[in-house]
Design a protein around this motif. Sequence first.
Motif, short mmCIF file in Angstrom:
data_model
loop_
_atom_site.label_atom_id
_atom_site.label_comp_id
_atom_site.label_asym_id
_atom_site.label_seq_id
_atom_site.Cartn_x
_atom_site.Cartn_y
_atom_site.Cartn_z
N TYR A 272 53.08 13.86 46.71
CA TYR A 272 52.43 14.99 47.03
C TYR A 272 51.23 15.22 46.73
CZ TYR A 272 52.36 20.12 48.27
OH TYR A 272 52.03 21.45 48.62
N LEU A 273 50.93 15.16 45.31
CA LEU A 273 49.62 15.15 44.69
C LEU A 273 48.69 14.08 45.38
CD1 LEU A 273 50.48 16.19 41.14
CD2 LEU A 273 49.61 17.84 42.86
N ARG A 274 49.21 12.92 45.61
CA ARG A 274 48.21 11.71 45.92
C ARG A 274 47.63 11.77 47.13
NH1 ARG A 274 48.22 7.88 49.37
NH2 ARG A 274 50.54 8.07 50.07
N ARG A 275 48.56 12.73 48.13
CA ARG A 275 47.95 12.97 49.62
C ARG A 275 47.12 14.05 49.54
NH1 ARG A 275 52.16 11.19 53.98
NH2 ARG A 275 53.53 9.73 52.71
N ARG A 276 47.09 14.89 48.66
CA ARG A 276 46.40 16.14 48.61
C ARG A 276 44.98 16.30 47.70
NH1 ARG A 276 51.33 16.91 50.24
NH2 ARG A 276 51.78 18.30 51.96
N VAL A 277 45.36 15.72 46.52
CA VAL A 277 43.93 15.85 45.56
C VAL A 277 42.58 15.79 46.13
CG1 VAL A 277 43.13 15.07 43.17
CG2 VAL A 277 45.65 15.45 43.54
N ASP A 278 42.31 14.53 46.88
CA ASP A 278 41.10 14.30 47.44
C ASP A 278 40.60 15.47 48.08
OD1 ASP A 278 40.72 11.85 45.93
OD2 ASP A 278 41.50 10.67 47.57
N ARG A 279 41.50 15.84 49.13
CA ARG A 279 41.10 16.98 49.80
C ARG A 279 40.62 18.23 49.19
NH1 ARG A 279 44.79 20.48 52.33
NH2 ARG A 279 46.44 18.97 52.11
N TRP A 280 41.79 18.49 47.95
CA TRP A 280 41.24 19.76 47.18
C TRP A 280 40.10 19.84 46.66
CZ3 TRP A 280 46.84 19.85 44.71
CH2 TRP A 280 47.75 20.22 45.42
N ARG A 281 39.56 18.53 46.25
CA ARG A 281 38.26 18.45 45.45
C ARG A 281 37.20 19.03 46.45
NH1 ARG A 281 40.39 13.19 42.72
NH2 ARG A 281 41.08 13.94 40.92
N ASN A 282 37.32 18.70 47.58
CA ASN A 282 36.36 19.08 48.61
C ASN A 282 36.54 20.46 49.10
OD1 ASN A 282 35.01 16.63 48.34
ND2 ASN A 282 36.64 15.83 49.96
N GLN A 283 37.70 20.90 49.33
CA GLN A 283 38.07 22.19 49.88
C GLN A 283 39.58 22.42 49.52
OE1 GLN A 283 37.65 22.67 54.08
NE2 GLN A 283 37.99 24.73 54.09
N PRO A 284 39.47 23.57 48.43
CA PRO A 284 40.79 24.09 48.14
C PRO A 284 41.72 24.78 49.01
CG PRO A 284 38.95 25.39 46.98
CD PRO A 284 38.52 24.18 47.86
N PRO A 285 42.77 24.74 49.31
CA PRO A 285 43.65 25.51 50.27
C PRO A 285 43.50 26.88 50.09
CG PRO A 285 45.16 24.66 48.46
CD PRO A 285 43.73 24.21 48.20
N ALA A 286 43.83 27.51 51.22
CA ALA A 286 43.73 29.26 51.23
C ALA A 286 44.70 29.69 50.18
CB ALA A 286 44.14 29.44 52.73
N GLN A 287 44.46 30.34 49.58
CA GLN A 287 45.10 30.96 48.38
C GLN A 287 46.15 32.14 48.78
OE1 GLN A 287 45.15 29.64 45.00
NE2 GLN A 287 44.67 28.23 46.32
N ILE A 288 47.30 32.43 48.16
CA ILE A 288 47.93 33.65 48.66
C ILE A 288 47.22 34.96 48.26
CG2 ILE A 288 50.09 35.05 47.94
CD1 ILE A 288 51.34 32.61 47.27
N ALA A 289 47.32 35.88 49.07
CA ALA A 289 46.41 37.19 49.24
C ALA A 289 46.78 37.75 47.98
CB ALA A 289 46.72 37.93 50.66
N THR A 290 45.65 38.46 47.46
CA THR A 290 46.00 39.20 46.16
C THR A 290 46.61 40.48 46.48
OG1 THR A 290 43.95 40.74 46.78
CG2 THR A 290 43.56 38.72 45.57
N ASN A 291 47.07 41.08 45.30
CA ASN A 291 48.02 42.15 45.61
C ASN A 291 47.26 43.41 46.20
OD1 ASN A 291 50.06 40.78 44.12
ND2 ASN A 291 49.61 41.81 42.24
N ALA A 292 45.93 43.40 46.63
CA ALA A 292 45.59 44.47 47.38
C ALA A 292 46.12 44.43 48.76
CB ALA A 292 43.91 44.27 47.24
N ARG A 293 46.39 43.18 49.28
CA ARG A 293 46.73 42.92 50.71
C ARG A 293 48.24 42.95 50.76
NH1 ARG A 293 43.15 38.44 52.90
NH2 ARG A 293 44.82 38.62 54.23
N LYS A 294 48.93 42.16 49.79
CA LYS A 294 50.26 41.78 49.69
C LYS A 294 51.09 41.87 48.38
CE LYS A 294 49.63 38.37 53.54
NZ LYS A 294 50.68 37.67 54.40
N ILE A 295 52.13 42.22 48.47
CA ILE A 295 53.17 42.12 47.48
C ILE A 295 53.46 40.49 47.17
CG2 ILE A 295 55.19 42.99 46.37
CD1 ILE A 295 55.02 45.19 48.54
N VAL A 296 53.14 40.05 45.87
CA VAL A 296 53.86 38.78 45.64
C VAL A 296 54.98 39.12 44.82
CG1 VAL A 296 53.46 36.61 44.68
CG2 VAL A 296 51.60 37.77 45.74
N HIS A 297 56.10 38.80 45.45
CA HIS A 297 57.70 38.77 44.47
C HIS A 297 57.95 37.79 44.07
CE1 HIS A 297 60.91 41.08 43.59
NE2 HIS A 297 61.88 40.28 44.28
#
Length: 90
Positions: free
Chosen positions: A34-59
């Motif tokens: 899983y990491l091998r397939r993604r780490v190079d891409r993450w170094r160039n552009q991180p994935p979209a993050q879960i919205a903060t609590n201002a917009r969503k509730i993280v349970h």
Amino acid sequence: MPAESIVYRDWKNGVSRAEMAERYGVSEGGMAEYLRRRVDRWRNQPPAQIATNARKIVHTVIAISDNGYREIQISLPRISMHVKAMEARV
């Protein structure tokens, strides 16, 4: 496996592959792939993050499987019925 943004956050914070595998209830080899397939891409552009609590509730819930248990974060839209239901449980 949790959302890619959660794995990215742990990877960026220095959580080891073995710790992530245990935390997510997957094999270490599966985590490595899983990491091998993604780490190079993450170094160039991180994935979209879960919205903060201002917009969503993280349970956070605990999921039980054959491998034990793990914590999973569920992102809910900030709708009054969800807020009321969660407040009633606390």
